[in-house]
Write an enzyme that holds these catalytic residues in place. Structure first.
Site, PDB file in Angstrom:
ATOM      1  N   ASP A  69       3.498  -5.408 -29.130  1.00 32.88           N
ATOM      2  CA  ASP A  69       3.405  -4.888 -27.761  1.00 32.88           C
ATOM      3  C   ASP A  69       1.959  -5.013 -27.325  1.00 32.88           C
ATOM      4  O   ASP A  69       1.034  -4.717 -28.084  1.00 32.88           O
ATOM      5  CB  ASP A  69       3.887  -3.440 -27.645  1.00 32.88           C
ATOM      6  CG  ASP A  69       4.257  -3.129 -26.202  1.00 32.88           C
ATOM      7  OD1 ASP A  69       5.138  -3.818 -25.639  1.00 32.88           O
ATOM      8  OD2 ASP A  69       3.662  -2.214 -25.599  1.00 32.88           O
ATOM      9  N   GLY A 153       1.166 -15.399 -19.070  1.00 31.52           N
ATOM     10  CA  GLY A 153       0.833 -14.052 -18.598  1.00 31.52           C
ATOM     11  C   GLY A 153      -0.456 -14.013 -17.792  1.00 31.52           C
ATOM     12  O   GLY A 153      -0.635 -14.774 -16.838  1.00 31.52           O
ATOM     13  N   TYR A 154      -1.371 -13.153 -18.191  1.00 31.43           N
ATOM     14  CA  TYR A 154      -2.631 -12.957 -17.455  1.00 31.43           C
ATOM     15  C   TYR A 154      -3.743 -13.907 -17.915  1.00 31.43           C
ATOM     16  O   TYR A 154      -4.886 -13.763 -17.484  1.00 31.43           O
ATOM     17  CB  TYR A 154      -3.112 -11.513 -17.638  1.00 31.43           C
ATOM     18  CG  TYR A 154      -2.176 -10.460 -17.063  1.00 31.43           C
ATOM     19  CD1 TYR A 154      -2.259 -10.080 -15.724  1.00 31.43           C
ATOM     20  CD2 TYR A 154      -1.200  -9.850 -17.856  1.00 31.43           C
ATOM     21  CE1 TYR A 154      -1.402  -9.119 -15.203  1.00 31.43           C
ATOM     22  CE2 TYR A 154      -0.335  -8.894 -17.338  1.00 31.43           C
ATOM     23  CZ  TYR A 154      -0.446  -8.535 -16.017  1.00 31.43           C
ATOM     24  OH  TYR A 154       0.408  -7.581 -15.491  1.00 31.43           O
ATOM     25  N   ASP A 155      -3.427 -14.857 -18.801  1.00 33.42           N
ATOM     26  CA  ASP A 155      -4.475 -15.706 -19.393  1.00 33.42           C
ATOM     27  C   ASP A 155      -5.380 -16.388 -18.357  1.00 33.42           C
ATOM     28  O   ASP A 155      -6.588 -16.498 -18.574  1.00 33.42           O
ATOM     29  CB  ASP A 155      -3.856 -16.787 -20.299  1.00 33.42           C
ATOM     30  CG  ASP A 155      -3.459 -16.238 -21.656  1.00 33.42           C
ATOM     31  OD1 ASP A 155      -3.900 -15.125 -22.000  1.00 33.42           O
ATOM     32  OD2 ASP A 155      -2.714 -16.928 -22.377  1.00 33.42           O
ATOM     33  N   LYS A 175      -7.535 -19.906 -28.546  1.00 34.64           N
ATOM     34  CA  LYS A 175      -7.065 -18.581 -28.102  1.00 34.64           C
ATOM     35  C   LYS A 175      -6.673 -17.722 -29.302  1.00 34.64           C
ATOM     36  O   LYS A 175      -7.080 -16.561 -29.408  1.00 34.64           O
ATOM     37  CB  LYS A 175      -5.876 -18.714 -27.139  1.00 34.64           C
ATOM     38  CG  LYS A 175      -5.322 -17.347 -26.730  1.00 34.64           C
ATOM     39  CD  LYS A 175      -4.113 -17.383 -25.826  1.00 34.64           C
ATOM     40  CE  LYS A 175      -3.532 -15.972 -25.694  1.00 34.64           C
ATOM     41  NZ  LYS A 175      -2.285 -15.906 -24.939  1.00 34.64           N
TER      42      LYS A 175
HETATM   43  P1  ITT Z   1       8.709  -8.538 -25.598  1.00 32.45           P
HETATM   44  O1  ITT Z   1       8.740  -7.070 -25.305  1.00 32.45           O
HETATM   45  O2  ITT Z   1      10.055  -9.176 -25.592  1.00 32.45           O
HETATM   46  O3  ITT Z   1       7.944  -8.849 -26.864  1.00 32.45           O
HETATM   47  P2  ITT Z   1       7.169  -8.696 -23.104  1.00 32.45           P
HETATM   48  O4  ITT Z   1       6.724  -9.860 -22.288  1.00 32.45           O
HETATM   49  O5  ITT Z   1       8.009  -7.644 -22.456  1.00 32.45           O
HETATM   50  O6  ITT Z   1       7.887  -9.290 -24.421  1.00 32.45           O
HETATM   51  P3  ITT Z   1       4.906  -6.886 -23.532  1.00 32.45           P
HETATM   52  O7  ITT Z   1       5.560  -5.727 -22.927  1.00 32.45           O
HETATM   53  O8  ITT Z   1       4.122  -6.685 -24.775  1.00 32.45           O
HETATM   54  O9  ITT Z   1       5.934  -8.052 -23.823  1.00 32.45           O
HETATM   55  O10 ITT Z   1       3.954  -7.713 -22.569  1.00 32.45           O
HETATM   56  C1  ITT Z   1       3.178  -7.290 -21.633  1.00 32.45           C
HETATM   57  C2  ITT Z   1       2.829  -8.391 -20.672  1.00 32.45           C
HETATM   58  O11 ITT Z   1       1.444  -8.666 -20.862  1.00 32.45           O
HETATM   59  C3  ITT Z   1       3.533  -9.752 -20.846  1.00 32.45           C
HETATM   60  O12 ITT Z   1       4.726  -9.841 -20.153  1.00 32.45           O
HETATM   61  C4  ITT Z   1       2.486 -10.697 -20.274  1.00 32.45           C
HETATM   62  O13 ITT Z   1       2.564 -10.736 -18.871  1.00 32.45           O
HETATM   63  C5  ITT Z   1       1.186 -10.024 -20.674  1.00 32.45           C
HETATM   64  N1  ITT Z   1       0.685 -10.591 -21.924  1.00 32.45           N
HETATM   65  C6  ITT Z   1       1.035 -10.287 -23.202  1.00 32.45           C
HETATM   66  N2  ITT Z   1       0.353 -11.015 -24.072  1.00 32.45           N
HETATM   67  C7  ITT Z   1      -0.465 -11.830 -23.351  1.00 32.45           C
HETATM   68  C8  ITT Z   1      -1.404 -12.817 -23.669  1.00 32.45           C
HETATM   69  O14 ITT Z   1      -1.642 -13.172 -24.919  1.00 32.45           O
HETATM   70  N3  ITT Z   1      -2.054 -13.422 -22.672  1.00 32.45           N
HETATM   71  C9  ITT Z   1      -1.833 -13.090 -21.388  1.00 32.45           C
HETATM   72  N4  ITT Z   1      -0.945 -12.187 -20.996  1.00 32.45           N
HETATM   73  C10 ITT Z   1      -0.257 -11.542 -21.960  1.00 32.45           C
END
Ligand code: ITT
Length: 197
Positions: A69, A153-155, A175
């Site tokens: 998470d 994601g936010y990368d 990364k």
């Molecule tokens: P699972 O619960 O199925 O593992 P999720 O996408 O719902 O997947 P999270 O709640 O942990 O997972 O994710 C939070 C969000 O943060 C995710 O959807 C991305 O938008 C962002 N995120 C997570 N890891 C990232 C990364 O390595 N780089 C950039 N953004 C990331």
């Protein structure tokens, strides 16, 4: 002898790719959740959510399970989006929707107000001692514009000063070396190397 199986309990394909790449040298067979949906992430912290996901995976598949998470914590937003990072712009939104909302919220803010931290908790369940967690984080800044096409994601809006690039401008290897997830998983990997031998 057949390989030890390791369930990677995520519904996020981008995370699955990163996690299995970092754990590649571990002598295990990776198993995915397939169509099984993880339960709602209703924990107050990313620790609670990571444990919930890995314990759910272990209950369902009865095999060693790893889950992740992650939260992006922005200083000027008092740590938001944090535990709500995946649904910052609402339910069922795209990565891009979340990035746009964050850029809008920080519009006009100076560099020192754009400080942020990615925090990742990796939980491993199915161990003799139950569940164990590992933490990793990386400090950076939220950029004013998107930069780079790699990652997810936010990368594209997360700039890492120690590298001088956004995480979307880094190769996957670059990364994984410095990321929140990479740092947490390396700790989990060391633990599992001992545990499995
Ligand atoms: P699972 O619960 O199925 O593992 P999720 O996408 O719902 O997947 P999270 O709640 O942990 O997972 O994710 C939070 C969000 O943060 C995710 O959807 C991305 O938008 C962002 N995120 C997570 N890891 C990232 C990364 O390595 N780089 C950039 N953004 C990331």
């Amino acid at each position: 002898m057949s390989k030890q199986k390791l369930l990677v309990a995520t519904n996020n394909k981008d995370k699955f790719k990163e996690i299995t790449a970092i754990l590649d040298s571990l002598n295990v067979e990776f198993v995915s959740l397939g169509d099984i949906e993880l339960p709602e992430e209703d924990g107050k912290t990313i620790e609670e959510n990571a444990i919930k996901k890995s314990e759910f995976g272990f209950e369902i598949k009865k095999m060693l399970t790893i889950a992740d998470d992650t939260g992006l914590e922005v200083d000027a937003l008092n740590g938001a989006p944090g535990v709500y990072s995946s649904r910052f712009a609402g339910e069922n939104v795209s990565y891009e929707d979340n990035r746009k909302k964050l850029l809008n919220e920080l519009a006009g803010k100076k560099l020192e107000e754009r400080k942020a931290k990615f925090r990742c908790i990796i939980a491993v369940s199915g161990l003799e001692k139950g569940t164990k967690t590992f933490e990793g984080s990386v400090d950076g800044y939220i950029t004013e514009d998107e930069r780079g096409n790699s990652g997810f994601g936010y990368d594209a809006i997360f700039f890492v000063p120690e590298i001088g690039k956004t995480m979307a401008e880094m190769s996957p290897e670059e990364k994984n070396k410095i990321s929140h997830r990479g740092r947490a998983i390396v700790k989990a990997k060391k633990y599992l190397e001992n545990y499995l031998n």
